[in-house]
Design a protein around this motif. Structure first.
Motif, PDB file in Angstrom:
ATOM      1  N   LYS A  14       0.824  -1.204   0.000  1.00  0.00           N
ATOM      2  CA  LYS A  14       0.000   0.000   0.000  1.00  0.00           C
ATOM      3  C   LYS A  14       0.862   1.259   0.000  1.00  0.00           C
ATOM      4  O   LYS A  14       0.552   2.238  -0.681  1.00  0.00           O
ATOM      5  N   THR A  32      -7.167  12.490  -0.272  1.00  0.00           N
ATOM      6  CA  THR A  32      -8.289  12.027  -1.090  1.00  0.00           C
ATOM      7  C   THR A  32      -7.820  11.576  -2.469  1.00  0.00           C
ATOM      8  O   THR A  32      -8.191  10.498  -2.954  1.00  0.00           O
ATOM      9  N   ALA A  35      -5.720   8.392  -2.231  1.00  0.00           N
ATOM     10  CA  ALA A  35      -6.567   7.228  -1.985  1.00  0.00           C
ATOM     11  C   ALA A  35      -7.203   6.736  -3.276  1.00  0.00           C
ATOM     12  O   ALA A  35      -7.250   5.531  -3.546  1.00  0.00           O
ATOM     13  N   GLU A  36      -7.697   7.676  -4.081  1.00  0.00           N
ATOM     14  CA  GLU A  36      -8.318   7.305  -5.352  1.00  0.00           C
ATOM     15  C   GLU A  36      -7.317   6.628  -6.271  1.00  0.00           C
ATOM     16  O   GLU A  36      -7.628   5.625  -6.923  1.00  0.00           O
ATOM     17  N   ILE A  40      -7.060   2.703  -2.109  1.00  0.00           N
ATOM     18  CA  ILE A  40      -7.176   2.423  -0.680  1.00  0.00           C
ATOM     19  C   ILE A  40      -8.061   3.493  -0.045  1.00  0.00           C
ATOM     20  O   ILE A  40      -8.472   4.441  -0.707  1.00  0.00           O
ATOM     21  N   THR A  41      -8.352   3.341   1.235  1.00  0.00           N
ATOM     22  CA  THR A  41      -9.205   4.317   1.906  1.00  0.00           C
ATOM     23  C   THR A  41      -8.441   5.624   2.128  1.00  0.00           C
ATOM     24  O   THR A  41      -7.207   5.642   2.144  1.00  0.00           O
ATOM     25  N   ARG A  42      -9.206   6.694   2.325  1.00  0.00           N
ATOM     26  CA  ARG A  42      -8.580   7.984   2.571  1.00  0.00           C
ATOM     27  C   ARG A  42      -7.764   7.959   3.857  1.00  0.00           C
ATOM     28  O   ARG A  42      -6.659   8.532   3.923  1.00  0.00           O
TER      29      ARG A  42
END
Length: 256
Positions: A14, A32, A35-36, A40-42
């Motif tokens: 990651k 943000t 993450a996009e 993965i998550t923010r």
């Protein structure tokens, strides 16, 4: 390379995905956007960004992050330790001094090709492409002469896997964007053992490439010349540039 699930460290994967989110299109990312791009998550992206900044690989203004010079340690170590750049550099410099053009050694990395060695500056300076011609520059394989030469070294099954589900972005009016057309073009390159790409990556730019094979006959890289300005007929390039590229590839074969 495939490894056992127990040996796979997800955190490292990651973190590398976040680091690879930075490119020529997006030099600055917030949590943000990262993450996009990394999938993965923010919250996870934020932690990775902060960690990478703490380690010195990123810089930040508190909201956005961008790469720090420390990331060059990776490329510097590769260029210092890899045989290919060291072997090719004298040949690239000689070709450039002989012709006044820009020559590179390039390898395939996923959907892109990467410049791992480049000739010194001789004669008139070469106009940079949109994505650059510097060491480490990444160019789309489907729209470049080196990419097609390297794709031509794949088996039919490997090429099918490379093409499966892949989008071929249009970069100019001349870019091949259909998988079937690209497959035909790669087959032609495989048959003739060289490739010319004219204005497919950038208008006004041509490139000719040949494979660089080791003594076992395996293609390990591609050698190309990049020409800007007036577009030259393929027959002219075949007469003037192809012999230089082919001879150079034969010269270094026993060293690769």
């Amino acid at each position: 390379m495939t490894i056992a699930k127990a040996d796979f460290i997800e955190g490292i994967a990651k973190g590398m995905a976040v680091l690879e989110s930075f490119d020529t299109e997006r030099q600055r990312l917030n949590a943000t956007l990262a993450a996009e791009r990394a999938g993965i998550t923010r919250a996870a992206a934020r932690r990775h960004l902060l960690t990478l900044a703490h380690l010195g690989y990123l810089e930040t203004d508190g909201s956005y992050f961008w790469m720090a010079p420390k990331v060059l340690r990776f490329s510097g170590s590769y260029l210092a330790s890899s045989r290919l750049p060291r072997i090719m550099q004298p040949t690239l410099n000689r070709l450039s001094a002989q012709t006044g053009e820009s020559f590179s050694a390039v390898v395939l990395d996923g959907e892109e090709v990467v410049i791992v060695a480049r000739s010194g500056n001789y004669g008139a300076p070469t106009r940079l492409l949109a994505y650059g011609l510097h060491l480490g520059a990444r160019l789309p394989a489907h729209a470049t002469s080196t990419g097609r030469v390297l794709l031509a070294s794949l088996s039919s099954a490997e090429l099918s896997r490379w093409l499966k589900g892949r989008t071929l972005p249009r970069l100019t009016h001349y870019t091949i964007t259909q998988a079937k057309t690209l497959r035909t073009e790669v087959a032609n390159v495989r048959a003739q053992d060289w490739c010319v790409a004219t204005e497919e990556h950038e208008v006004g730019v041509q490139a000719m490439a040949v494979p660089l094979r080791n003594i076992q006959g395996r293609t390990v890289a591609a050698l190309n010349v990049v020409l800007s300005g007036a577009v030259r007929p393929t027959a002219v390039l075949e007469r003037e540039m192809l012999p230089l590229l082919v001879d150079a590839a034969h010269e270094v074969r026993t060293l690769l």
